[in-house]
Motif scaffolding. Structure first.
Motif, mmCIF file in Angstrom:
data_model
loop_
_atom_site.group_PDB
_atom_site.id
_atom_site.type_symbol
_atom_site.label_atom_id
_atom_site.label_comp_id
_atom_site.label_asym_id
_atom_site.label_seq_id
_atom_site.Cartn_x
_atom_site.Cartn_y
_atom_site.Cartn_z
ATOM 1 N N ALA A 99 0.835 -1.200 0.000
ATOM 2 C CA ALA A 99 0.000 0.000 0.000
ATOM 3 C C ALA A 99 0.870 1.251 0.000
ATOM 4 O O ALA A 99 1.853 1.336 0.739
ATOM 5 C CB ALA A 99 -0.910 -0.010 1.219
ATOM 6 N N GLY A 100 0.510 2.212 -0.837
ATOM 7 C CA GLY A 100 1.228 3.477 -0.870
ATOM 8 C C GLY A 100 2.464 3.492 -1.756
ATOM 9 O O GLY A 100 3.180 4.499 -1.787
ATOM 10 N N THR A 101 2.720 2.410 -2.479
ATOM 11 C CA THR A 101 3.893 2.368 -3.353
ATOM 12 C C THR A 101 3.732 3.356 -4.514
ATOM 13 O O THR A 101 2.707 3.357 -5.192
ATOM 14 C CB THR A 101 4.109 0.955 -3.929
ATOM 15 N N THR A 102 4.717 4.195 -4.698
ATOM 16 C CA THR A 102 4.701 5.114 -5.836
ATOM 17 C C THR A 102 4.923 4.324 -7.114
ATOM 18 O O THR A 102 5.852 3.519 -7.199
ATOM 19 C CB THR A 102 5.804 6.175 -5.682
ATOM 20 N N VAL A 103 4.088 4.548 -8.099
ATOM 21 C CA VAL A 103 4.188 3.779 -9.331
ATOM 22 C C VAL A 103 4.439 4.682 -10.536
ATOM 23 O O VAL A 103 4.037 5.852 -10.558
ATOM 24 C CB VAL A 103 2.919 2.933 -9.582
ATOM 25 N N ILE A 104 5.121 4.115 -11.514
ATOM 26 C CA ILE A 104 5.322 4.760 -12.801
ATOM 27 C C ILE A 104 4.737 3.823 -13.855
ATOM 28 O O ILE A 104 5.363 2.831 -14.233
ATOM 29 C CB ILE A 104 6.815 5.000 -13.085
ATOM 30 N N PRO A 105 3.508 4.072 -14.300
ATOM 31 C CA PRO A 105 2.940 3.232 -15.349
ATOM 32 C C PRO A 105 3.687 3.461 -16.666
ATOM 33 O O PRO A 105 3.924 4.602 -17.061
ATOM 34 C CB PRO A 105 1.489 3.703 -15.430
ATOM 35 N N VAL A 106 4.058 2.363 -17.303
ATOM 36 C CA VAL A 106 4.812 2.426 -18.543
ATOM 37 C C VAL A 106 3.933 1.932 -19.692
ATOM 38 O O VAL A 106 3.282 0.891 -19.576
ATOM 39 C CB VAL A 106 6.093 1.569 -18.464
ATOM 40 N N ALA A 107 3.922 2.658 -20.769
ATOM 41 C CA ALA A 107 3.210 2.231 -21.971
ATOM 42 C C ALA A 107 4.232 1.862 -23.038
ATOM 43 O O ALA A 107 5.097 2.672 -23.385
ATOM 44 C CB ALA A 107 2.293 3.331 -22.483
ATOM 45 N N ARG A 108 4.136 0.646 -23.518
ATOM 46 C CA ARG A 108 4.991 0.180 -24.596
ATOM 47 C C ARG A 108 4.291 0.465 -25.927
ATOM 48 O O ARG A 108 3.099 0.161 -26.085
ATOM 49 C CB ARG A 108 5.253 -1.316 -24.457
ATOM 50 N N ILE A 109 4.999 1.075 -26.872
ATOM 51 C CA ILE A 109 4.448 1.344 -28.193
ATOM 52 C C ILE A 109 5.087 0.393 -29.200
ATOM 53 O O ILE A 109 6.320 0.280 -29.274
ATOM 54 C CB ILE A 109 4.677 2.799 -28.623
ATOM 55 N N GLU A 110 4.243 -0.304 -29.949
ATOM 56 C CA GLU A 110 4.697 -1.226 -30.989
ATOM 57 C C GLU A 110 4.073 -0.823 -32.324
ATOM 58 O O GLU A 110 2.987 -0.247 -32.365
ATOM 59 C CB GLU A 110 4.282 -2.662 -30.656
ATOM 60 N N THR A 111 4.750 -1.159 -33.411
ATOM 61 C CA THR A 111 4.192 -0.916 -34.741
ATOM 62 C C THR A 111 3.787 -2.241 -35.369
ATOM 63 O O THR A 111 4.474 -3.254 -35.207
ATOM 64 C CB THR A 111 5.213 -0.206 -35.647
ATOM 65 N N ASP A 112 2.670 -2.226 -36.064
ATOM 66 C CA ASP A 112 2.164 -3.426 -36.727
ATOM 67 C C ASP A 112 2.925 -3.621 -38.046
ATOM 68 O O ASP A 112 2.887 -2.756 -38.925
ATOM 69 C CB ASP A 112 0.660 -3.269 -36.996
ATOM 70 N N LYS A 113 3.614 -4.745 -38.162
ATOM 71 C CA LYS A 113 4.420 -4.986 -39.365
ATOM 72 C C LYS A 113 3.562 -5.384 -40.563
ATOM 73 O O LYS A 113 3.931 -5.152 -41.707
ATOM 74 C CB LYS A 113 5.471 -6.048 -39.070
ATOM 75 N N GLU A 114 2.418 -6.025 -40.327
ATOM 76 C CA GLU A 114 1.556 -6.433 -41.432
ATOM 77 C C GLU A 114 0.699 -5.277 -41.946
ATOM 78 O O GLU A 114 0.331 -5.240 -43.120
ATOM 79 C CB GLU A 114 0.656 -7.589 -40.983
ATOM 80 N N ASN A 115 0.368 -4.357 -41.044
ATOM 81 C CA ASN A 115 -0.410 -3.181 -41.425
ATOM 82 C C ASN A 115 0.323 -1.950 -40.896
ATOM 83 O O ASN A 115 -0.034 -1.403 -39.862
ATOM 84 C CB ASN A 115 -1.825 -3.273 -40.831
ATOM 85 N N PRO A 116 1.387 -1.527 -41.585
ATOM 86 C CA PRO A 116 2.241 -0.440 -41.098
ATOM 87 C C PRO A 116 1.459 0.810 -40.740
ATOM 88 O O PRO A 116 0.461 1.140 -41.381
ATOM 89 C CB PRO A 116 3.183 -0.184 -42.283
ATOM 90 N N PRO A 117 1.898 1.514 -39.703
ATOM 91 C CA PRO A 117 1.173 2.706 -39.254
ATOM 92 C C PRO A 117 1.302 3.869 -40.211
ATOM 93 O O PRO A 117 2.302 4.014 -40.925
ATOM 94 C CB PRO A 117 1.851 3.029 -37.914
ATOM 95 N N ALA A 118 0.270 4.708 -40.199
ATOM 96 C CA ALA A 118 0.272 5.899 -41.050
ATOM 97 C C ALA A 118 1.235 6.958 -40.518
ATOM 98 O O ALA A 118 1.745 7.786 -41.276
ATOM 99 C CB ALA A 118 -1.138 6.477 -41.127
ATOM 100 N N LEU A 119 1.443 6.949 -39.197
ATOM 101 C CA LEU A 119 2.307 7.939 -38.542
ATOM 102 C C LEU A 119 1.836 9.357 -38.838
ATOM 103 O O LEU A 119 2.632 10.267 -39.082
ATOM 104 C CB LEU A 119 3.768 7.764 -38.976
ATOM 105 N N SER A 120 0.534 9.541 -38.800
ATOM 106 C CA SER A 120 -0.070 10.840 -39.092
ATOM 107 C C SER A 120 -0.237 11.666 -37.822
ATOM 108 O O SER A 120 -0.081 11.160 -36.699
ATOM 109 C CB SER A 120 -1.442 10.634 -39.743
ATOM 110 N N VAL A 121 -0.591 12.930 -38.013
ATOM 111 C CA VAL A 121 -0.857 13.806 -36.871
ATOM 112 C C VAL A 121 -2.051 13.281 -36.081
ATOM 113 O O VAL A 121 -2.040 13.268 -34.842
ATOM 114 C CB VAL A 121 -1.117 15.245 -37.358
#
Length: 204
Positions: A99-121
Motif C-alpha cells: 500500500a502506498g507504493t509510488t508507481v510509474i505506469p509504462v506504456a509500450r508502443i509497438e508498430t504493426d508490421k503487417e499493417n504499417p502505421p500511417a504515422l499521421s498527426v
C-alpha cells in the motif's frame, strides 16, 4: 619524453572523447530545460523514490518493497500503431504492491508490421489521448513511454510526446526510455518537453 603504448593511447583518446560528448550533451539539455521547456509545476505532487524497480511481462509480487524508499515502474499497457489508428492491449499479468507504493505506469508502443502505421498527426493525437489516461491511476508520479522509434519515426514520436505533455497534468512528469544510440551521437530528443530519458542497457 614519456612513451605511451599505441593501444593504451587509443583507449585514452576514446575515454576522453566519451567524457567530452557527455559534458556537451549535459550542457545542451540543461540549457533547453532551463529556457525552452513549457511552463509546468516545479515539483510533482508525489515525489519518486530514488530507487525504481521495473516490472514487465510476468506476474510480480512486490509487496516486500518499502514504499518510502522504492517505487515501481510497470508495464501498464501496450499501444499498437496499426494503419491509421491504434489498438490498445492492457496489462494481463498480476502485479501485487505494498500500500502506498509510488508507481510509474509504462506504456509500450509497438508498430504493426503487417499493417504499417500511417504515422499521421491524427494518429499521434489518438495515441497521446490514450496514453494520458495513465496519469489517472493512483499514486502516479510519472508516466513513462517505451518506444524504440526508428529514424523515420522520430518526427511522429516527437509530435506524440508534445501532444501528450499538453494532455498530462502539470504535476505529472513525462519520462521516456532511450536506446543507447540516442545517448551517443543521435541526440534527436534533446529539445522535447520531457523530464527524463532513461537509457536502456541490456545484457543478453
Amino acid at each position: 619524453m614519456l612513451s605511451v603504448p599505441p593501444r593504451r593511447f587509443l583507449i585514452l583518446v576514446v575515454l576522453l572523447a566519451t567524457l567530452l560528448s557527455a559534458l556537451v550533451f549535459r550542457l545542451h539539455t540543461s540549457k533547453f530545460f532551463g529556457d525552452q521547456r513549457p511552463a509546468k509545476a516545479s515539483a510533482t505532487t508525489i515525489q519518486s523514490p530514488s530507487l525504481i524497480l521495473w516490472a514487465w511481462k510476468r506476474p510480480e509480487d512486490l509487496t516486500f518493497v518499502d514504499p518510502e524508499k522504492t517505487g515501481v515502474a510497470y508495464l501498464a499497457k501496450t499501444v499498437f500503431l496499426r494503419g491509421p489508428s491504434i489498438v490498445t492491449k492492457p496489462r494481463l499479468q498480476p502485479l501485487s504492491l505494498a500500500a502506498g507504493t509510488t508507481v510509474i505506469p509504462v506504456a509500450r508502443i509497438e508498430t504493426d508490421k503487417e499493417n504499417p502505421p500511417a504515422l499521421s498527426v491524427d494518429q499521434a493525437k489518438e495515441a497521446a489521448s490514450e496514453l494520458s489516461k495513465l496519469a489517472l491511476l493512483p499514486n502516479v508520479s510519472t508516466v513513462q513511454i517505451d518506444f524504440d522509434a526508428t529514424s523515420s519515426q522520430h518526427q511522429f514520436y516527437r509530435a506524440l510526446l508534445i501532444e501528450l505533455r499538453h494532455r498530462l497534468p502539470a504535476n505529472t512528469k513525462l519520462s521516456i526510455t532511450a536506446l543507447a544510440s540516442w545517448c551517443q551521437g543521435d541526440n534527436w530528443f534533446a529539445d522535447l518537453p520531457i523530464d527524463e530519458a532513461v537509457p536502456m542497457l541490456f545484457r543478453m
